[in-house]
Scaffold this active site. Structure first.
Site, PDB file in Angstrom:
ATOM      1  N   LYS A  67       0.807  -1.230   0.000  1.00 40.21           N
ATOM      2  CA  LYS A  67       0.000   0.000   0.000  1.00 40.21           C
ATOM      3  C   LYS A  67       0.837   1.276   0.000  1.00 40.21           C
ATOM      4  CE  LYS A  67      -4.342  -1.560   2.095  1.00 40.21           C
ATOM      5  NZ  LYS A  67      -5.340  -1.222   3.134  1.00 40.21           N
ATOM      6  N   ASP A  82     -10.229   3.259   2.260  1.00 40.50           N
ATOM      7  CA  ASP A  82     -10.406   2.598   3.558  1.00 40.50           C
ATOM      8  C   ASP A  82     -11.214   3.461   4.524  1.00 40.50           C
ATOM      9  OD1 ASP A  82      -9.131   0.207   2.959  1.00 40.50           O
ATOM     10  OD2 ASP A  82      -7.158   0.944   3.558  1.00 40.50           O
ATOM     11  N   GLY A 100      -1.189   2.224  13.072  1.00 41.50           N
ATOM     12  CA  GLY A 100      -0.656   1.775  11.793  1.00 41.50           C
ATOM     13  C   GLY A 100      -1.409   2.391  10.628  1.00 41.50           C
ATOM     14  N   TYR A 138     -12.212  -8.843  11.287  1.00 43.58           N
ATOM     15  CA  TYR A 138     -13.463  -9.543  10.965  1.00 43.58           C
ATOM     16  C   TYR A 138     -13.287 -11.065  10.910  1.00 43.58           C
ATOM     17  CZ  TYR A 138     -11.594  -9.162   6.191  1.00 43.58           C
ATOM     18  OH  TYR A 138     -10.788  -9.211   5.074  1.00 43.58           O
TER      19      TYR A 138
END
Length: 277
Positions: free
Chosen positions: A70, A107, A135, A224
């Site tokens: 990323k 995000d 983070g 999740y």
């Protein structure tokens, strides 16, 4: 007769076999009857530039980018959106007709839309948010919470220097607390967000005292797997409204899908069931 091209998209990461994105985008493509494919692509860091330059020639209209690329991918992008610049990471690429690459980060958008869908009474302006972790995911969450009008963010991380850097980048509305004080600052939270991997299946537990958690606090966990993390279970016992992290994954995918395939998908119960199946 020239046959129409079939748009391709995908997700780049290393490893990538665990990604739920191909199932998600495949569900939307089938549901809408759209031509196109979404493919998982395991790409090593040293090959990232070569792969990105080749993808448009292969029919790709864009892709998602996940761990560990990323940040690195930003050096191969021609234009970066303001929100991706602020977050310092890109998770969505659009290959444009003029040969340039646009990098975005969805995000934070996915995080907020998940809360708005699953906690419609949530009022971000009504009190501080406590964010656990500092983070990349935390940066997206902090940016989106500030944009939504949260008056103050109380940030804590096991490594203090990362918290300080985030405060430096985002300004005075972010306050830093030591990790050992996490249980105390939770008492002040209108919103509590776990952005760490603590509590994930196969990871260490999230050992933060929740004695001071108030029933009025909205609690959400970006983890999740499992869907109902120990934090969310504990929050429910306290009478808190809780929102699992799967919705963030689903909502962050919406803008990219719309850009690549031309229609805006809906995140609904059928979407969740498809990804969880």
């Amino acid at each position: 007769m020239t046959l129409p091209s079939i748009p391709l998209a995908g997700v780049i990461g290393d490893p990538i076999a665990h990604s739920k994105s191909p199932v998600l985008h495949g569900h939307w493509l089938r549901e809408m009857g759209l031509p196109g494919h979404y493919i998982p692509l395991e790409v090593k860091a040293d090959d990232l530039g070569d792969v990105l330059s080749a993808m448009p020639k292969m029919g790709f209209v864009g892709c998602n980018v996940t761990i560990p690329h990323k940040e690195r991918v930003m050096q191969f992008v021609d234009q970066i959106t303001d929100r991706a610049t602020l977050i310092g990471a890109v998770n969505t690429l659009i290959f444009r007709d003029d040969g340039t690459i646009l990098g975005d980060n969805t995000d934070g958008y996915g995080f907020i839309e998940n809360l708005r869908q699953n906690a419609p009474d949530w009022e971000p302006k009504s009190g501080p948010a406590v964010v656990l972790g500092a983070g990349g995911a935390a940066r997206a969450v902090v940016a989106s919470l500030l944009d939504a009008g949260v008056p103050e963010i109380l940030l804590t991380n096991r490594t203090r220097v990362r918290s300080d850097k985030l405060r430096e980048d985002f300004g005075a509305r972010v306050k830093v607390a030591e990790w050992v004080q996490a249980g105390n600052i939770i008492e002040e939270a209108n919103t509590l967000v776990n952005t760490t991997s603590l509590g994930m299946a196969g990871k260490a537990e999230l050992r933060v005292p929740l004695d001071g958690l108030r029933a009025e606090t909205l609690v959400t966990d970006l983890v999740y797997t499992p869907l109902r993390t120990p934090l969310l279970e504990a929050a429910s016992v306290k009478g808190c409204q809780s929102v699992d992290g799967l919705g963030m994954l689903l909502h962050q995918a919406v803008p990219g899908f719309e850009r690549w395939f031309g229609q805006r998908p809906t995140v609904d119960l059928a979407t969740r069931r498809a990804v969880l199946a």
